[in-house]
Each structure stands twice: as C-alpha cells, then as structure tokens.
Write a protein that holds these residues in place. Structure first.
Motif, PDB file in Angstrom:
ATOM      1  N   UNK A  61      -3.023   5.256  -4.961  1.00 50.84           N
ATOM      2  CA  UNK A  61      -4.370   5.793  -4.734  1.00 50.84           C
ATOM      3  C   UNK A  61      -4.533   6.353  -3.336  1.00 50.84           C
ATOM      4  N   UNK A  62      -4.018   5.666  -2.323  1.00 48.57           N
ATOM      5  CA  UNK A  62      -4.181   6.148  -0.950  1.00 48.57           C
ATOM      6  C   UNK A  62      -3.372   7.420  -0.722  1.00 48.57           C
ATOM      7  N   UNK A  63      -2.159   7.455  -1.237  1.00 44.67           N
ATOM      8  CA  UNK A  63      -1.343   8.668  -1.101  1.00 44.67           C
ATOM      9  C   UNK A  63      -1.972   9.832  -1.850  1.00 44.67           C
ATOM     10  N   UNK A  64      -2.545   9.545  -3.032  1.00 49.65           N
ATOM     11  CA  UNK A  64      -3.194  10.608  -3.804  1.00 49.65           C
ATOM     12  C   UNK A  64      -4.422  11.139  -3.085  1.00 49.65           C
ATOM     13  N   UNK A  65      -5.192  10.242  -2.481  1.00 54.70           N
ATOM     14  CA  UNK A  65      -6.374  10.673  -1.738  1.00 54.70           C
ATOM     15  C   UNK A  65      -5.986  11.551  -0.555  1.00 54.70           C
ATOM     16  N   UNK A 108      -1.781   8.390   5.951  1.00 55.82           N
ATOM     17  CA  UNK A 108      -2.265   9.460   6.828  1.00 55.82           C
ATOM     18  C   UNK A 108      -1.154   9.943   7.761  1.00 55.82           C
ATOM     19  N   UNK A 109      -0.376   9.024   8.309  1.00 56.66           N
ATOM     20  CA  UNK A 109       0.722   9.425   9.199  1.00 56.66           C
ATOM     21  C   UNK A 109       1.770  10.225   8.421  1.00 56.66           C
ATOM     22  N   UNK A 195       3.282  13.987  -3.033  1.00 59.28           N
ATOM     23  CA  UNK A 195       4.222  13.086  -3.721  1.00 59.28           C
ATOM     24  C   UNK A 195       3.767  12.832  -5.151  1.00 59.28           C
ATOM     25  N   UNK A 196       4.724  12.704  -6.040  1.00 57.39           N
ATOM     26  CA  UNK A 196       4.399  12.513  -7.447  1.00 57.39           C
ATOM     27  C   UNK A 196       3.884  11.100  -7.689  1.00 57.39           C
TER      28      UNK A 196
END
Length: 390
Positions: A61-65, A108-109, A195-196
């Motif tokens: 979820x965080x990577x998708x956001x 974020x980084x 990223x997938x």
C-alpha cells in the motif's frame, strides 16, 4: 511502532521496574488500577494498529501510494514533493506518526531515487509531518489517546477542540518546508515505471479496509475496536490470498515496545505518587488564558525535546487539572514541537533508523536545524489557533 533492538533488553528492565513498583507498593494499588484502566485500551490499540500497518506494507500500500504520487506529478518535482506532503499527512493522521516514520519513509526515499530527486528534502518532510500532523485525530499520536480519555471526561470532544491547532501546525509546516526546499525540488524527471504490486486484489482490499478504519476513527468508534477489526480482516484476507506475512508472527505485534511503554507508564505514575506532580505543576503554572496556555505548551515542548514526548506528557498531565484547554495546549507542546532533538519523539528515532537502513545519511545538526525553525513557529501558531477557537 517497532520493537527496541533485540541486543538491548530494555523491555526486561521495564518489566522489572513495573513489577517491583506494584509489588512493593511504591505505586499504590488504587493508582495502579486507575493506570491500567486508562492505558490498557491504548496499548491494545497500538498493538492492533501495528499489525494493520505491517500488513499494509506487505500488501504494497505504501509503495503504491508513492507510485500514485509519482504518476500524478507527471514529471514535475514540486508536484511530487506536494504529493509526499499529502501522503505523510494522511498516513500520520490515520495510521499514527510512528507508522509514517517506519513504513512510509523507505517508500518515499526509494521513490526519490527512482525519479533522481534529492531524497533528503522528501525524507525531512516526512519526519516533520510525522510530528506536526500528529494532532489531527486521537489515533494520530499515543499522547492524543491518553488525553482523549480526560477530554471526554471533562465533557469536551477531541475533534472540536483540536481541529484548528492541528490545521495550523500542518499549514505552518508546509509553508516552512516549501520555502526551504524550493530550490531542491525544481525541474522535471523522466516518468518511471512503478513497482509491480504483489497481489492487486489484496492491495485493493487493504486500501478499502484502511479507508473504512479511518472513517470509523472520525465518527467516534472506539479506536482499539476499529483497529482490531481492521487487523483481523487484513490478516484473514492475507492468509486467504496465500501471501506471506511481511514479518514473522512473533514480530507482528511489537510486544517488547508495549512492555517498555507500560513500564514507562508505571514509572511516571509512581513518581507522581511521590511528589513529582507538585514540582511540575509549579513549572507549568495555572489558568487557561493565552499566556497560560503558551506556558504549558512551551514547558511540554522543552521537556519532550529533553527526555522524549511520552514521559513528558505523562509527567505534566496532572498540571492540566482536567481542563480541556490546558490539556490541548500540552498536546501541542508534546505533539508538534518534539523535533529539536532526534530523541524528542519515538517517530523521529524510528525515522532516523530507517534512513540509515536505506543508506541515507542524516546528520544530527540537520534534524536540529529543521526543528529550530519549525518547532517554535508550529507551537505558537497552534496555540494561537486554540485560543482563537476556544
């Protein structure tokens, strides 16, 4: 909230302190019972929300956001920066400042590096908002949950009392960061492929569950209940989808941290029972005029940056005398201002650890310099907003 390092058994020391204080009567039995009634639901909430946050990270979820923010920016770095600001604010408000520090920071980084954007300004924005946006909801900060019990008992409502200070702190933070970072986030970047997601169905369900949990928080559902239901649902869906857990089952619930926090509760309550409250009351003053509110907020800020905001709040809580306005001012001091030192809040400590883990060096002076500008401005603006709307 993550557990203390395994090599430093602070949890064992905290457990020993708690057991000795209660067993010897240093903490009177009636005080221990009252402490358990007040803090038990808070610790349950922290445990449940940590499970939710870990499962959100495992679902991507965080990577998708972060990927959504990158796509929405369309190659414009200042829009990407604004997207990170929004993500940090929402994550802090709904999932707590520690979740933002631990789980959003690496995403974020990584996003900054994929877009060839300087990562430090984005990381500093995350840690700033993890603290200054932590007044929005009772669940945004552990100190808010502790105060919410007292605020309700006084016949007030957290959102009615804190919406203006919370908004003021966020607005001041965004303005300060925008001015400081205006040169670092100019220009454009080439669009990058996100990223997938490991499981799109799980990702969508996770997003829906988190949204439902946020609504439950706002409408007044008991935070521990809402977070526990969300944790059970997400765990069931993750297992049903046959996805691996993001961490080992033994680390899913941060029991070491919970023991340390519980021990801290007992330690401060014991000190109060032996005269600490009288000493701190003299420093925090009385009354709820503008100068009085600024005074207790400033004392809370100084104490937080000296020893950490949680013990500072617990130690100064009796000085509010159950007055909702004084409680709100103390929340401001121990919520938005513990950003002068790396240990001022647990969120900053965890954020600093995450930055080192992903090979982003952040000198101490960089944190202090940001706090020297931001902390007094956010504190004064928040207290002024509290006075104006009270």
């Amino acid at each position: 909230m993550s557990a203390p390092p395994r090599g430093r058994p602070w949890w064992a020391l905290a457990l020993l302190v708690g057991v000795v204080a209660v067993a010897t009567g240093w903490l009177p039995r009636e005080d221990a019972v009252a402490l358990a009634e007040r803090t038990g639901p808070v610790l349950l909430f922290v445990a449940a929300l940590t499970v939710v946050a870990e499962l959100c990270a495992g679902a991507g979820l965080f990577a998708a956001a972060a990927a959504v923010a990158a796509r929405a920016a369309r190659g414009r770095r200042w829009v990407l920066w604004a997207g990170v600001v929004v993500l940090a604010t929402l994550s802090t408000a709904v999932l707590s400042l520690d979740t933002t520090a631990v789980l959003l920071t690496p995403a974020v980084i990584a996003l900054a590096r994929r877009t060839h954007t300087p990562p430090l300004p984005l990381a500093l924005a995350v840690v700033a908002l993890a603290n200054t946006a932590s007044l929005v909801l009772p669940v945004s900060n552990l100190t808010n949950l502790l105060a919410d019990h007292e605020i309700r008992r006084a016949g007030a409502h957290y959102l009615t009392l804190m919406w203006a200070p919370a908004l003021a702190a966020i607005v001041v933070t965004v303005i300060v960061l925008a001015v400081r970072d205006r040169r670092a986030v100019v220009g454009r970047y080439e669009p990058v492929h996100p990223p997938h997601a490991p499981d799109t169905v799980l990702l969508r369900v996770t997003g829906l569950v988190v949204a439902a949990m946020a609504v439950a928080f706002v409408v007044g559902v008991v935070p521990a209940v809402a977070a526990s239901v969300a944790a059970v649902v997400l765990l069931a869906v993750t297992l049903a989808r046959r996805r691996p857990l993001p961490v080992s089952p033994g680390d899913m619930v941060p029991w070491r941290t919970l023991v340390v926090v519980a021990g801290l509760f007992v330690l401060v309550a014991t000190a109060h029972a032996h005269g600490l409250a009288d000493v701190l009351h003299g420093a925090a003053g009385d009354g709820h005029g503008p100068a009085d509110l600024l005074r207790i907020a400033a004392v809370g800020a100084l104490a937080s940056n000296a020893v950490n905001n949680l013990p500072a709040f617990l130690a100064l809580d009796p000085a509010t005398a159950g007055d909702p306005l004084r409680m709100a001012a103390l929340l401001i001091g121990t919520g938005v201002a513990p950003i002068l030192t790396p240990w001022g809040s647990l969120a900053t400590v965890l954020w600093w650890q995450r930055c080192r883990q992903v090979l982003l060096d952040v000198p101490v002076w960089t944190i202090v310099r940001q706090g020297l500008v931001l902390a007094p401005l956010a504190l004064v603006a928040s207290v002024a907003a509290l006075v104006a709307t009270s």
